[in-house]
Design an enzyme around this catalytic site. Structure first.
Site, PDB file in Angstrom:
ATOM      1  N   GLY A 256      23.968  65.139 -62.760  1.00  0.00           N
ATOM      2  CA  GLY A 256      24.582  64.815 -61.468  1.00  0.00           C
ATOM      3  C   GLY A 256      24.263  63.414 -60.992  1.00  0.00           C
ATOM      4  N   ALA A 257      22.973  63.117 -60.877  1.00  0.00           N
ATOM      5  CA  ALA A 257      22.588  61.832 -60.324  1.00  0.00           C
ATOM      6  C   ALA A 257      21.102  61.588 -60.572  1.00  0.00           C
ATOM      7  CB  ALA A 257      22.870  61.784 -58.833  1.00  0.00           C
TER       8      ALA A 257
ATOM      9  N   GLU B 275      19.141  62.928 -53.762  1.00  0.00           N
ATOM     10  CA  GLU B 275      18.578  61.724 -54.402  1.00  0.00           C
ATOM     11  C   GLU B 275      17.857  60.866 -53.367  1.00  0.00           C
ATOM     12  OE1 GLU B 275      18.528  62.122 -57.447  1.00  0.00           O
ATOM     13  OE2 GLU B 275      20.172  63.569 -57.598  1.00  0.00           O
TER      14      GLU B 275
HETATM   15  N1  LYS Z   1      15.978  63.765 -61.155  1.00  0.00           N
HETATM   16  C1  LYS Z   1      17.395  63.984 -61.273  1.00  0.00           C
HETATM   17  C2  LYS Z   1      17.790  64.832 -60.080  1.00  0.00           C
HETATM   18  O1  LYS Z   1      17.688  64.406 -59.000  1.00  0.00           O
HETATM   19  C3  LYS Z   1      17.821  64.606 -62.543  1.00  0.00           C
HETATM   20  C4  LYS Z   1      17.378  63.933 -63.779  1.00  0.00           C
HETATM   21  C5  LYS Z   1      17.739  64.677 -65.022  1.00  0.00           C
HETATM   22  C6  LYS Z   1      17.125  64.053 -66.216  1.00  0.00           C
HETATM   23  N2  LYS Z   1      17.495  64.675 -67.465  1.00  0.00           N
HETATM   24  O2  LYS Z   1      18.114  65.973 -60.141  1.00  0.00           O
END
Ligand code: LYS
Length: 877
Positions: free
Chosen positions: A268-269, A305
């Site tokens: 997604g992000a 995010e």
């Molecule tokens: N940290 C990201 C989120 O906000 C997703 C990262 C996925 C990495 N494979 O969900």
């Protein structure tokens, strides 16, 4: 299978890093074919490490070519370093030094979309979890935090926009006439939060004034043709920033916050510090091209995010076993934000349905794991519903146990105590305990135990004594590597409803109240309510206060009572779902026994009352009308029989449509939105009810309804109504289906995200030659196997296409397996995700189970990526 089987790593083996990197200076000489990365790492031995003479071992990747390496400007000769299993090993180093590394990478050949890669005309990065090692050699682990300075060199005419984390501090020309831009991020961070973007991008500018009065520059970048679709994302961002100040006291810290939309993205992000990178499907929105659901998703992902800036970036994870520390907490935060923005009950129902459908299925399968796993082979496989959604439920339970204020005290302490650190789930719970003087030691079993607990509830009312007792038993089923489970601490929110459909007050623990949170912490416990005036209907697990399965033998009458009389909106929905589930289960049985399907009338009667009630929130009515999904009924089934579930659902829809034709018509006509499109709670609610009613009305077979749905398609001025009409037309195979599906493509062929909807709907269309249709879609000029969104659209559509996917000849499964094999090395993360339906093979009826298993075994013959290997081998274990 590959000769050498990939091996697992274990949480129990964690040790602190042997070296630290205080400063990281990177230079990227960007080029389509060969990008040169020069890194200067200010390294020193970690005084806390027990290994004071160990070699320096830096992570790398097969796609990183080392050009040269130097220590304090002394170029190391061949014999002073080695590359082993993609790692750069330097045996002799000083205790403190500058390591310079020059490497070459080929972003245009990067099909895994991890590290630095090309997406349409731009360069972008994805480094979580272990992508940075595909850019240069590094200590690629989240507990190594560093101050990054990044210089990007590129041809300005093609890449006028060059971005990285932090603030732009310098810009100029190189001797060769290229442009360089230098960015400096004053906050230390792990490499997984690094980001770089370069491209010919448009920008939308805005500002936000923080609670302490600082102005933050906000920028959203997209390719030129999409810049008109980011106003809603910008608005969502500003609302998120304000919400985090108001609800958590968290202020943004840099002077600039940037978001970039890219088309080719595995998830997604990503919350890179100061430079979030988004899948364009989670950022772009316009009324004509975006449905209400997608609007809500944009809002939630932007918030998610942004919230990571505190829960993830300022306080990050010590190791990847702690992933839920940031993801579970941040999902909880974004859920609350959306609930505050729209309707909290509606949001809760949506989140819980999603959890019960998808996470419960994961918990019951071969990949089941606790929210803090004890081991993994490939961390990318652990960005799961369990880590995210169940993780959020665990944080929510802490919130329920401590209350709003207590939780805030705990989060304040957590942020204050651990700012700038890489910590563990234990640290999070410790802060909650310390701030509130409570003991959560038993509660912490939620972090280490997998599986969905089942609560079995029985009750007794003593009329004479006016007491009512509830006996609750808990049991968590065995999961891989966890045959036995301990009792959990489970908050169960309960209220009582009288026969007159009213809330019944009672006294509990010496206090008169309407609702209480029971602390279930033993295998079996009895709770006694006093002064209960009449025999009550228990309203159990209000608001879904714990992620558990609930067994209480509700009669149909009781469910109808709760449906109309429970003051808890969530449980009104829950009761209606249970009623529909019971009805569907009876129909499924009949179908399997070859009987004619005959339904009871309760549900239809319930719907009738519902449609007549003008006081209800239209969004809630729409949710209650939504029959339990194919996926949810599968999750509940002893053995999944997709055809039977489908037949039962279709039957019920037609029966309700026919019985309540006039009512659905009326609701359809009276919920038209006449004002200009807005993604407001009120409008979304009306559209969702209108389109739910339309589906039933068309199901009734009425010609008037058929005319209405075609009219809605042609007349719609927003994607929600247009797409709802088209789905309905295609689903019921109205005579206009082919024509309008084509017209839809013609109209929207230049809007990639809408084309994806067309791909999905076309793939889900149940036709004789379903698989041929799907193969044709994958040859379509607008399809692109490199683009995860398109792949997910077609394969997702296939998954919904019961006849094609679950064809008894196994052709649907074989086709999916072919795609997995094709993508196994090209894009292992996506390939591994595509395996999910096959991992459920043991739950399927025997004929289908065999076919699925056969395909898993065929995949297992290949030389597999770690990602696919882990899922396939665990599924066959
Ligand atoms: N940290 C990201 C989120 O906000 C997703 C990262 C996925 C990495 N494979 O969900």
């Amino acid at each position: 299978m590959a000769e050498q089987k990939p091996s697992a790593i274990y949480l129990k083996d964690y040790t602190v890093p042997n070296f630290l990197i205080d400063k990281t200076e990177l230079t990227f000489d960007l080029d389509e074919t060969q990008t040169i990365v020069t890194s200067r790492l200010h390294v020193r031995r970690n005084p806390d490490s027990l290994e004071q003479t160990s070699p320096l071992v830096l992570d790398g990747g097969e796609d990183v070519k080392l050009i040269g390496v130097a220590i304090d400007d002394y170029a190391l000769p061949q014999e002073e370093f080695a590359i082993k299993d993609d790692k750069l090993v330097i045996t002799a180093t000083p205790n403190e030094f500058v390591l310079t590394c020059e490497t070459m990478i080929e972003p245009q050949n990067n099909t895994k979309l991890e590290g630095l890669y090309r997406s349409s005309s731009m360069f972008c990065t994805q480094c979580e979890a272990e992508g940075f090692r595909h850019i240069t050699y590094y200590l690629d682990r989240p507990d190594v935090m560093s101050i990054f300075t990044t210089t990007i060199i590129a041809d300005e005419s093609r890449y006028p926009v060059m971005l990285s984390n932090g603030n732009e501090i310098e810009r100029g020309k190189t001797d060769e006439g290229k442009t360089f831009v230098t960015w400096h991020d004053p906050f230390k961070k792990p490499a997984y939060l690094f980001a770089l973007v370069a491209g010919n991008l448009e920008v939308l500018n805005d500002t936000f004034t923080t609670m302490s009065g600082r102005d933050v520059k906000l920028q959203i970048f997209t390719e030129k043709h999409n810049i008109d679709k980011v106003d809603f994302a910008m608005d969502s961002l500003k609302r998120s920033m304000k919400w985090d100040e108001e609800v958590y006291g968290r202020e943004y810290d840099l002077d600039i916050f940037m978001i970039v939309a890219v088309d080719d993205f595995n998830m997604g992000a990503m919350e890179n510090k100061g430079l979030n990178i988004f899948n364009s499907s989670c950022l772009l929105a316009s009324p004509e091209t975006t449905t209400d659901d997608a609007y809500l998703r944009v809002e939630a992902v932007v918030a998610h995010e942004y919230f990571h800036n505190w829960s993830g970036n300022r306080v990050t994870c010590r190791d990847w076993f702690q992933l839920s520390l940031k993801e579970g907490f941040t999902v909880f935060r974004d859920q609350c934000f959306s609930a505050d923005t729209h309707s909290d009950v509606v949001k809760r129902v949506e989140d819980v349905s999603f959890l019960k459908t998808t996470q419960f299925a994961e918990d019951a399968g071969p990949m089941a794991h606790p929210i803090r796993p004890a081991s993994f082979i490939e961390i990318s496989n652990f960005y799961t519903l369990t880590i995210y959604e169940k993780g959020a439920e665990v944080v929510r339970m802490i919130h329920t146990l401590l209350g709003e204020e207590g939780f805030r005290k705990g989060s304040d302490l957590y942020f204050e105590r651990h700012d700038g650190q890489a910590v563990t789930c234990d640290d999070f719970v410790q802060a909650m305990e310390d701030a509130n003087g409570v003991d959560l030691s038993q509660f912490k079993r939620w972090y280490s135990q997998a599986g969905t607990p089942r609560l079995t509830v029985s009750d007794h009312y003593d009329e004479q004594a006016q007491t009512y007792s509830l006996t609750i038993r808990q049991e968590t089923p065995p999961t891989p590597n966890q045959p036995t489970k301990l009792a959990l601490h489970i908050p169960v929110k309960v209220g009582l409803v009288s026969n007159a459909n009213e809330a019944l007050s009672f006294s509990f623990a010496g206090q008169t109240q309407d609702e209480v949170v029971l602390h279930v912490n033993d295998v079996e416990q009895t709770f006694v309510f006093e002064h209960v005036a009449s025999k009550p209907v228990p309203s159990l697990l209000r608001g879904f206060s714990a992620p558990v399965k609930l067994d209480y033998d509700y009669s149909t009458e009781q469910l109808l009572q709760l449906m109309s009389g429970d003051p808890d909106g969530f449980n009104r929905w829950s009761a209606s779902q249970q009623l529909a589930v019971n009805e569907l289960n009876a129909l499924i049985k009949q179908y399997q026994n070859g009987q004619t399907l005959t339904e009871q009338t309760h549900l239809v009667e319930g719907f009738k009352a519902l449609l007549a009630d003008k006081t209800l929130d239209p969004a809630m009515v729409a949710l209650i009308l939504g029959l339990p999904s194919q996926a949810y009924m599968s999750e509940l089934a002893e053995k999944i029989d997709p055809q039977a579930i489908k037949a039962a659902r279709e039957h019920l829809r037609v029966v309700a449509g026919k019985a309540l034709q006039a009512e659905f018509k009326h609701v359809y006509e009276s919920n038209t939105v006449s004002e200009a499109y807005q993604a407001s709670a009120e409008q979304i609610a009306k559209r969702s009810l209108k389109n739910a009613a339309l589906m039933y009305w068309v199901a009734s077979g009425s010609d008037e309804a058929k005319a209405a749905v075609v009219h809605q398609y042609r007349d719609a001025d927003n994607m929600t109504d247009q797409y709802a009409a088209l789905s309905c037309i295609v689903h019921f195979e109205l005579s206009e289906a082919d024509e309008l599906l084509n017209a839809f493509f013609e109209q929207w062929q230049h809007e990639a995200l809408v084309v994806n909807k067309w791909l999905m709907l076309s793939a889900a269309r149940e036709q004789e030659n379903g698989l041929e249709q799907i193969k044709a879609l994958m040859q379509h000029p607008n399809f692109d196997i490199k683009n995860p969104n398109k792949l997910r659209a077609v394969i997702g559509g296939l998954g919904q296409n019961v006849d094609t996917f679950h064809n008894l000849d196994g052709s649907g499964y074989a086709f999916l397996a072919d795609q997995i094999i094709l993508l196994n090395k090209r894009n292992p993360q996506i390939a591994s995700r595509l395996c999910t339906p096959l991992t459920r093979w043991q739950r399927m009826v025997p004929a289908l189970a065999e076919k699925m298993k056969g395909e898993l075994e065929r995949i297992a013959q290949e030389d597999l990526s770690k990602d696919v290997y882990e899922v396939v081998s665990k599924s066959l274990a």
